[in-house]
Design a protein around this motif. Sequence first.
Motif: not given
Length: 614
Positions: A514-536
């Motif tokens: 769920x987290x990946x979907x939101x923070x890295x795949x931009x799959x929610x309305x709320x955050x649109x296509x914004x990268x919120x996390x990066x892979x280390x």
Amino acid sequence: MKDVKNPRKPLIYYYLIAMLVIMVFNAMIYPMLINRNVENVEYSTFLTMLADGRIKAVEVQDQENSIAFLPSDEEDKHVYTTVMMDDPQLTSRLEKAGVSFGRVAPREPSFLSQLLTTWILPIVIFVVIGQLLGRMLAKRMGGGNAMSFGKSNAKVYVAAQTGKSFADVAGQDEAKEALTEIVDFLHNPEKYAQIGARLPKGALLVGPPGTGKTLLAQAVAGEASVPFFSISGSEFVEMFVGMGAARVRDLFKQAAEKAPCIVFIDEIDAIGKKRDSAGLGGNDEREQTLNQLLTEMDGFDGSRGVVILAATNRPETLDKALLRPGRFDRRIPVELPDLAGREAILRVHLQKVRTEENLDCNAVARATSGASGAELANMVNEAALRAVRTGRQAVSQQDLEEAVETVIAGYQRKGAVISRREKEIVAYHEIGHALVAAKQSGSDPVHKITIVPRTSGALGYTMQVSEGENVLMSREEILAKIATLTGGRAAEETIFGTMTSGASNDIEQATKLARTMITRLGMTEEFDMVALETENSGYLSGDTSLICSAETGAKVDEAVFRVIREAHRKALGILRENTGKLHELAAYLLEKETITGEEFMEILNRPAPDKTEG
Ligand code: ADP
Ligand code: MG
Ligand code: ZN
């Protein structure tokens, strides 16, 4: 592996030899040097010889109370002694015989032998011991002969020695293609020179562990039939500053002599880490080694045919200077194998074991999505071991499937004692997963359900295997997967009205997804296509770090929470609608312990049974 002997043993031997030499010297040679040949005779013999005039010289040794004399007819070496008697006429007798008085027996060692024993001999012994010790130390520090500190110990391979060829590497076609070009260049440099094409000096193999990077490099050596220098990055890291650099220099010198040839540096991240001033003074030795490597790579002429291959699974930690054009300017990704790749790898490794006919490699490959080449090789070996364990002559399909589960979930725990009620809960939990999966479009078909506990701690699991390979995952599929993951717990709640710890792994996976979907795949309305996390680190841990503000972070947490809750509700709904089937399937699973996907679907699609359940 280097052949390092136990260093203490030889040391003791050397000391023993030295001691022996000294003892022999003391016991035999030394007295010989000093005492020449001394013979004891009686006083009467002395008198007779004196009377006969057979004595040349005499010395009276007061301290020892003896007389030493030299006979006139023998060589000076032979000395006689006799006890001193109270003989008042001795002096007149001697005078009458006309012998000379003087020094006869050497009481002290001569100057020469003294010098020899007190100075030269000890020095010789110590120099010899020192030499031996030095040689041993040099050997233990990785050098070859004495005084070769810092020489590289790269092994020189020739074509036949790695015994690997591209045929041994299944899948990885793109990597093989890129490397084939290098092999071709080493064979016909003229072809490239005509057009003016320049070969990349270095190629960097990057990819997750176990994908066959080392294997590919060995295969290149086998194919190229040129000398192949192989060294691991960690072998450059030395105790003393400057030694690693010396090793790099030596390696490149050797390579230049043997050109055309290939130099392979495995696990290059050990020396190629970013140079930064973080920490106290940094790591001098590593930096010097890296600098030397950079210099050497600039220094040699690519057209001479020295190709440098390197492998790493941490490309992001490498120093930028190492990656710039002119150094490792070609980057060859060696990714986890796809479906066809997995099937091919299984075939390559199955060739080496005796198998039954018509094994379905494709089915196994489909069940092992995400497995690396090394894991697949391990699975084949586990299957062969299982065949031996059960006393059969060849590996069967069942061996392979069981091996897959062994590698994924550990061995079956046959002796595990699990109470009836707990087994029941586990059965409902697993059927919960399977039912939720089956009742949603967009989830992979159920392949197998089992409630046999495993050594990894899993009490049971549901295996889903996709029909083909999908490279993309849609939002719906991800949501379906999260719902499936919550299905186990949902079944516990629906049937037993309780929650168990058995869902811990499901919870972890669902949350991550769920987290990946939101923070890295931009799959929610709320955050649109914004990268919120990066892979280390791309290939290793899969760790991520938040790159948004703390406020957004809090909102992300809320969004994750909503996605999971939504999925959980959905799963609960599906199970409530299908309680009858849930009971029926769980009872069947409890009885059989392991059921196949077909059995599952058959029962699921059976028209509703008569109400016979209690
Ligand atoms: P790494 O990428 O970590 O260097 P290795 O090259 O050491 O991985 O691979 C380990 C083992 O896995 C190999 O010895 C081989 O048995 C198996 N393997 C990995 N990839 C492949 C492949 N593409 N084809 C065949 N075997 C493979
Ligand atoms: Mg490797
Ligand atoms: Zn579960």
